[in-house]
Design a protein around this motif. Structure first.
Motif, short mmCIF file in Angstrom:
data_model
loop_
_atom_site.label_atom_id
_atom_site.label_comp_id
_atom_site.label_asym_id
_atom_site.label_seq_id
_atom_site.Cartn_x
_atom_site.Cartn_y
_atom_site.Cartn_z
N CYS A 159 0.89 -1.14 0.00
CA CYS A 159 0.00 0.00 0.00
C CYS A 159 0.93 1.20 0.00
N ILE A 160 0.77 2.09 -0.98
CA ILE A 160 1.76 3.14 -1.16
C ILE A 160 1.12 4.52 -1.28
N ILE A 161 1.73 5.46 -0.59
CA ILE A 161 1.40 6.88 -0.76
C ILE A 161 2.68 7.55 -1.24
N LYS A 162 2.62 8.16 -2.40
CA LYS A 162 3.81 8.73 -3.00
C LYS A 162 3.50 10.10 -3.62
N ASP A 163 4.44 11.03 -3.47
CA ASP A 163 4.32 12.36 -4.07
C ASP A 163 3.07 13.08 -3.60
N ALA A 164 2.89 13.14 -2.28
CA ALA A 164 1.70 13.77 -1.70
C ALA A 164 2.10 14.97 -0.84
N VAL A 165 1.23 15.98 -0.85
CA VAL A 165 1.44 17.18 -0.04
C VAL A 165 0.15 17.48 0.70
N SER A 166 0.25 17.69 2.01
CA SER A 166 -0.91 18.06 2.81
C SER A 166 -0.70 19.42 3.46
N LYS A 167 -1.74 20.25 3.32
CA LYS A 167 -1.81 21.52 4.04
C LYS A 167 -3.08 21.53 4.89
N VAL A 168 -3.43 20.34 5.36
CA VAL A 168 -4.65 20.15 6.14
C VAL A 168 -4.34 20.31 7.62
N ASP A 169 -5.09 21.19 8.29
CA ASP A 169 -4.97 21.32 9.74
C ASP A 169 -5.87 20.28 10.39
N ILE A 170 -5.30 19.49 11.31
CA ILE A 170 -6.04 18.41 11.96
C ILE A 170 -6.14 18.71 13.46
N THR A 171 -7.36 18.65 13.97
CA THR A 171 -7.61 18.79 15.40
C THR A 171 -8.42 17.59 15.86
N ALA A 172 -7.92 16.85 16.85
CA ALA A 172 -8.60 15.66 17.31
C ALA A 172 -8.59 15.59 18.83
N SER A 173 -9.69 15.10 19.39
CA SER A 173 -9.78 14.95 20.84
C SER A 173 -10.76 13.83 21.18
N GLY A 174 -10.57 13.23 22.33
CA GLY A 174 -11.49 12.19 22.77
C GLY A 174 -10.81 11.14 23.60
N ASN A 175 -11.62 10.37 24.30
CA ASN A 175 -11.12 9.32 25.18
C ASN A 175 -10.95 8.03 24.40
N ILE A 208 -0.96 19.84 13.32
CA ILE A 208 -1.58 18.61 13.84
C ILE A 208 -1.68 18.74 15.35
N SER A 209 -2.90 18.60 15.89
CA SER A 209 -3.08 18.76 17.33
C SER A 209 -4.03 17.69 17.87
N VAL A 210 -3.56 16.94 18.88
CA VAL A 210 -4.37 15.93 19.55
C VAL A 210 -4.38 16.23 21.04
N THR A 211 -5.58 16.30 21.61
CA THR A 211 -5.71 16.57 23.04
C THR A 211 -6.66 15.55 23.66
N ASP A 212 -6.60 15.44 24.97
CA ASP A 212 -7.50 14.62 25.79
C ASP A 212 -7.25 13.12 25.71
N SER A 213 -6.61 12.62 24.68
CA SER A 213 -6.38 11.19 24.56
C SER A 213 -5.09 10.80 25.28
N SER A 214 -5.18 9.85 26.22
CA SER A 214 -3.99 9.41 26.94
C SER A 214 -3.20 8.40 26.14
N GLN A 215 -3.77 7.90 25.02
CA GLN A 215 -3.11 6.88 24.20
C GLN A 215 -2.94 7.40 22.76
N ALA A 216 -2.48 8.60 22.61
CA ALA A 216 -2.35 9.20 21.29
C ALA A 216 -0.94 9.03 20.72
N LYS A 217 -0.88 8.86 19.41
CA LYS A 217 0.39 8.84 18.68
C LYS A 217 0.25 9.86 17.56
N THR A 218 1.07 10.91 17.64
CA THR A 218 0.88 12.06 16.77
C THR A 218 2.19 12.40 16.07
N GLY A 219 2.15 12.52 14.75
CA GLY A 219 3.35 12.84 13.98
C GLY A 219 3.08 13.82 12.86
#
Length: 340
Positions: A159-175, A208-219
């Protein structure tokens, strides 16, 4: 037009090519405010065809959902998506989704995604499912979609993602277990199919912003990585609550030790805010893996309430000498830590 785009749901093995830009602003008022219906939103009825944007733009696509399992232009794809720009997306996801959630601008689960660009925002709030994988391009780059070839039982496929550009702002929260990345929330490896998720020649500029989750992996590029990432750059700010990295939040190549993650460069700020935070300019935590040509120029900050690790390249390395290696490293970013 946008109505024809919605209708391709009827043929999952179809071959489609855009012949002009598509204005999706009308989707804001579709389906009693729910907006565009994600195409092929069922793993049993995944997209198996070809979607070629021919360089054209789909603009202002709107999705507002509190049900389902996959979100984006495509839900589940084992086909090929290429040469398309998604401009000004506005995706909103809330509440208790089924077993989990996979959200990306172009797809939830992706087979082959090439030459795709996206801008806009993805907001996922009050999430209560078992897991949520959220990415600027795809939610999960996963072997479970049966590989880029689309065959039922692939061998050594990708499964491949190649030559991609993101300017998407991501905000996520939850238990819940939230994996969030500028390109993909999750990049996987399957022992069953011997498939390695590959992400190559990509860039993220979104925050990229993740809050409230104690088991988050953010990159900045991938939240959780078990595949291969190379030639990746992040310039966006990354904030998370557990494993936080300028490129990869967490990386574990223990099942495919031949993989080398290489040419990874970050200049965005990286901040950990959880009770336990592992924060790195490139990777928050490495369990096992090989890395080469890594550079960080972004400020790395950990603000933990219990235990915090911060490093210019790696926040915390769990690799043994036999399973992990790190070569050609460079850090110029400031590192600060505060545990209260």
């Amino acid at each position: 037009d946008i109505y024809e785009l919605q209708s391709i749901q009827d043929n999952r093995a179809g071959r489609y090519m855009l012949t002009k830009d598509i204005d999706g602003v009308a989707t804001k008022n579709w389906n009693s405010g729910a907006g565009f219906k994600t195409l092929f939103n069922d793993s049993a009825l995944k997209f198996m065809g070809v979607f070629d944007g021919a360089g054209y733009t789909i603009s202002d696509l709107y999705i507002n959902s509190s049900t389902g399992k996959y979100g984006g232009l495509f839900g589940v794809s084992a086909g090929k998506i290429a040469n398309v720009q998604l401009s000004g997306i506005d995706y909103n996801f809330t509440g208790g989704i089924e077993a989990g959630y996979n959200v990306g601008s172009s797809g939830g689960l992706a087979g082959s995604v090439r030459n795709v660009q996206a801008s806009g925002k993805i907001t996922a709030s009050n999430l209560t499912a078992v897991f949520a994988h959220i990415g600027g391009i795809v939610g999960t780059n996963a072997s479970t979609v049966a590989g880029a070839s689309g065959t039922a039982t692939p061998t050594n496929a990708m499964c491949i993602i190649k030559d991609a550009v993101s300017k998407v702002d991501i905000t996520a929260s939850g238990n819940t277990n939230i994996y969030a990345g500028g390109i993909a929330g999750n990049n996987s490896y399957s022992e069953v199919y011997n498939e390695t998720g590959v992400i190559e020649n990509v860039k993220n500029e979104g925050a990229i912003s993740v809050t409230d989750s104690s088991q988050a992996k953010t990159g900045g590029i991938v939240g959780n990585n078990a595949g291969q990432v190379s030639k990746a750059e992040n310039t966006g700010a990354v904030t998370g609550t557990w494993h936080v990295g300028g490129i990869l939040g967490y990386s574990n190549n223990s099942k495919n030790t031949a993989v080398i993650n290489s040419e990874l460069h970050n200049s965005g700020t990286v901040t950990g805010i959880g009770a336990f935070s592992y924060v790195g300019g490139i990777v928050g935590q490495v369990f096992q893996g090989k890395f080469d040509d890594l550079s960080n120029g972004g400020t790395v900050t950990v603000n933990a309430t219990n235990t915090g690790y911060a490093g210019g390249i790696i926040g915390h390395n769990s690799s043994t000498n036999s399973s992990g290696s790190f070569t050609n490293l460079s850090n110029s970013g400031a590192i600060t830590g505060n545990v209260t």
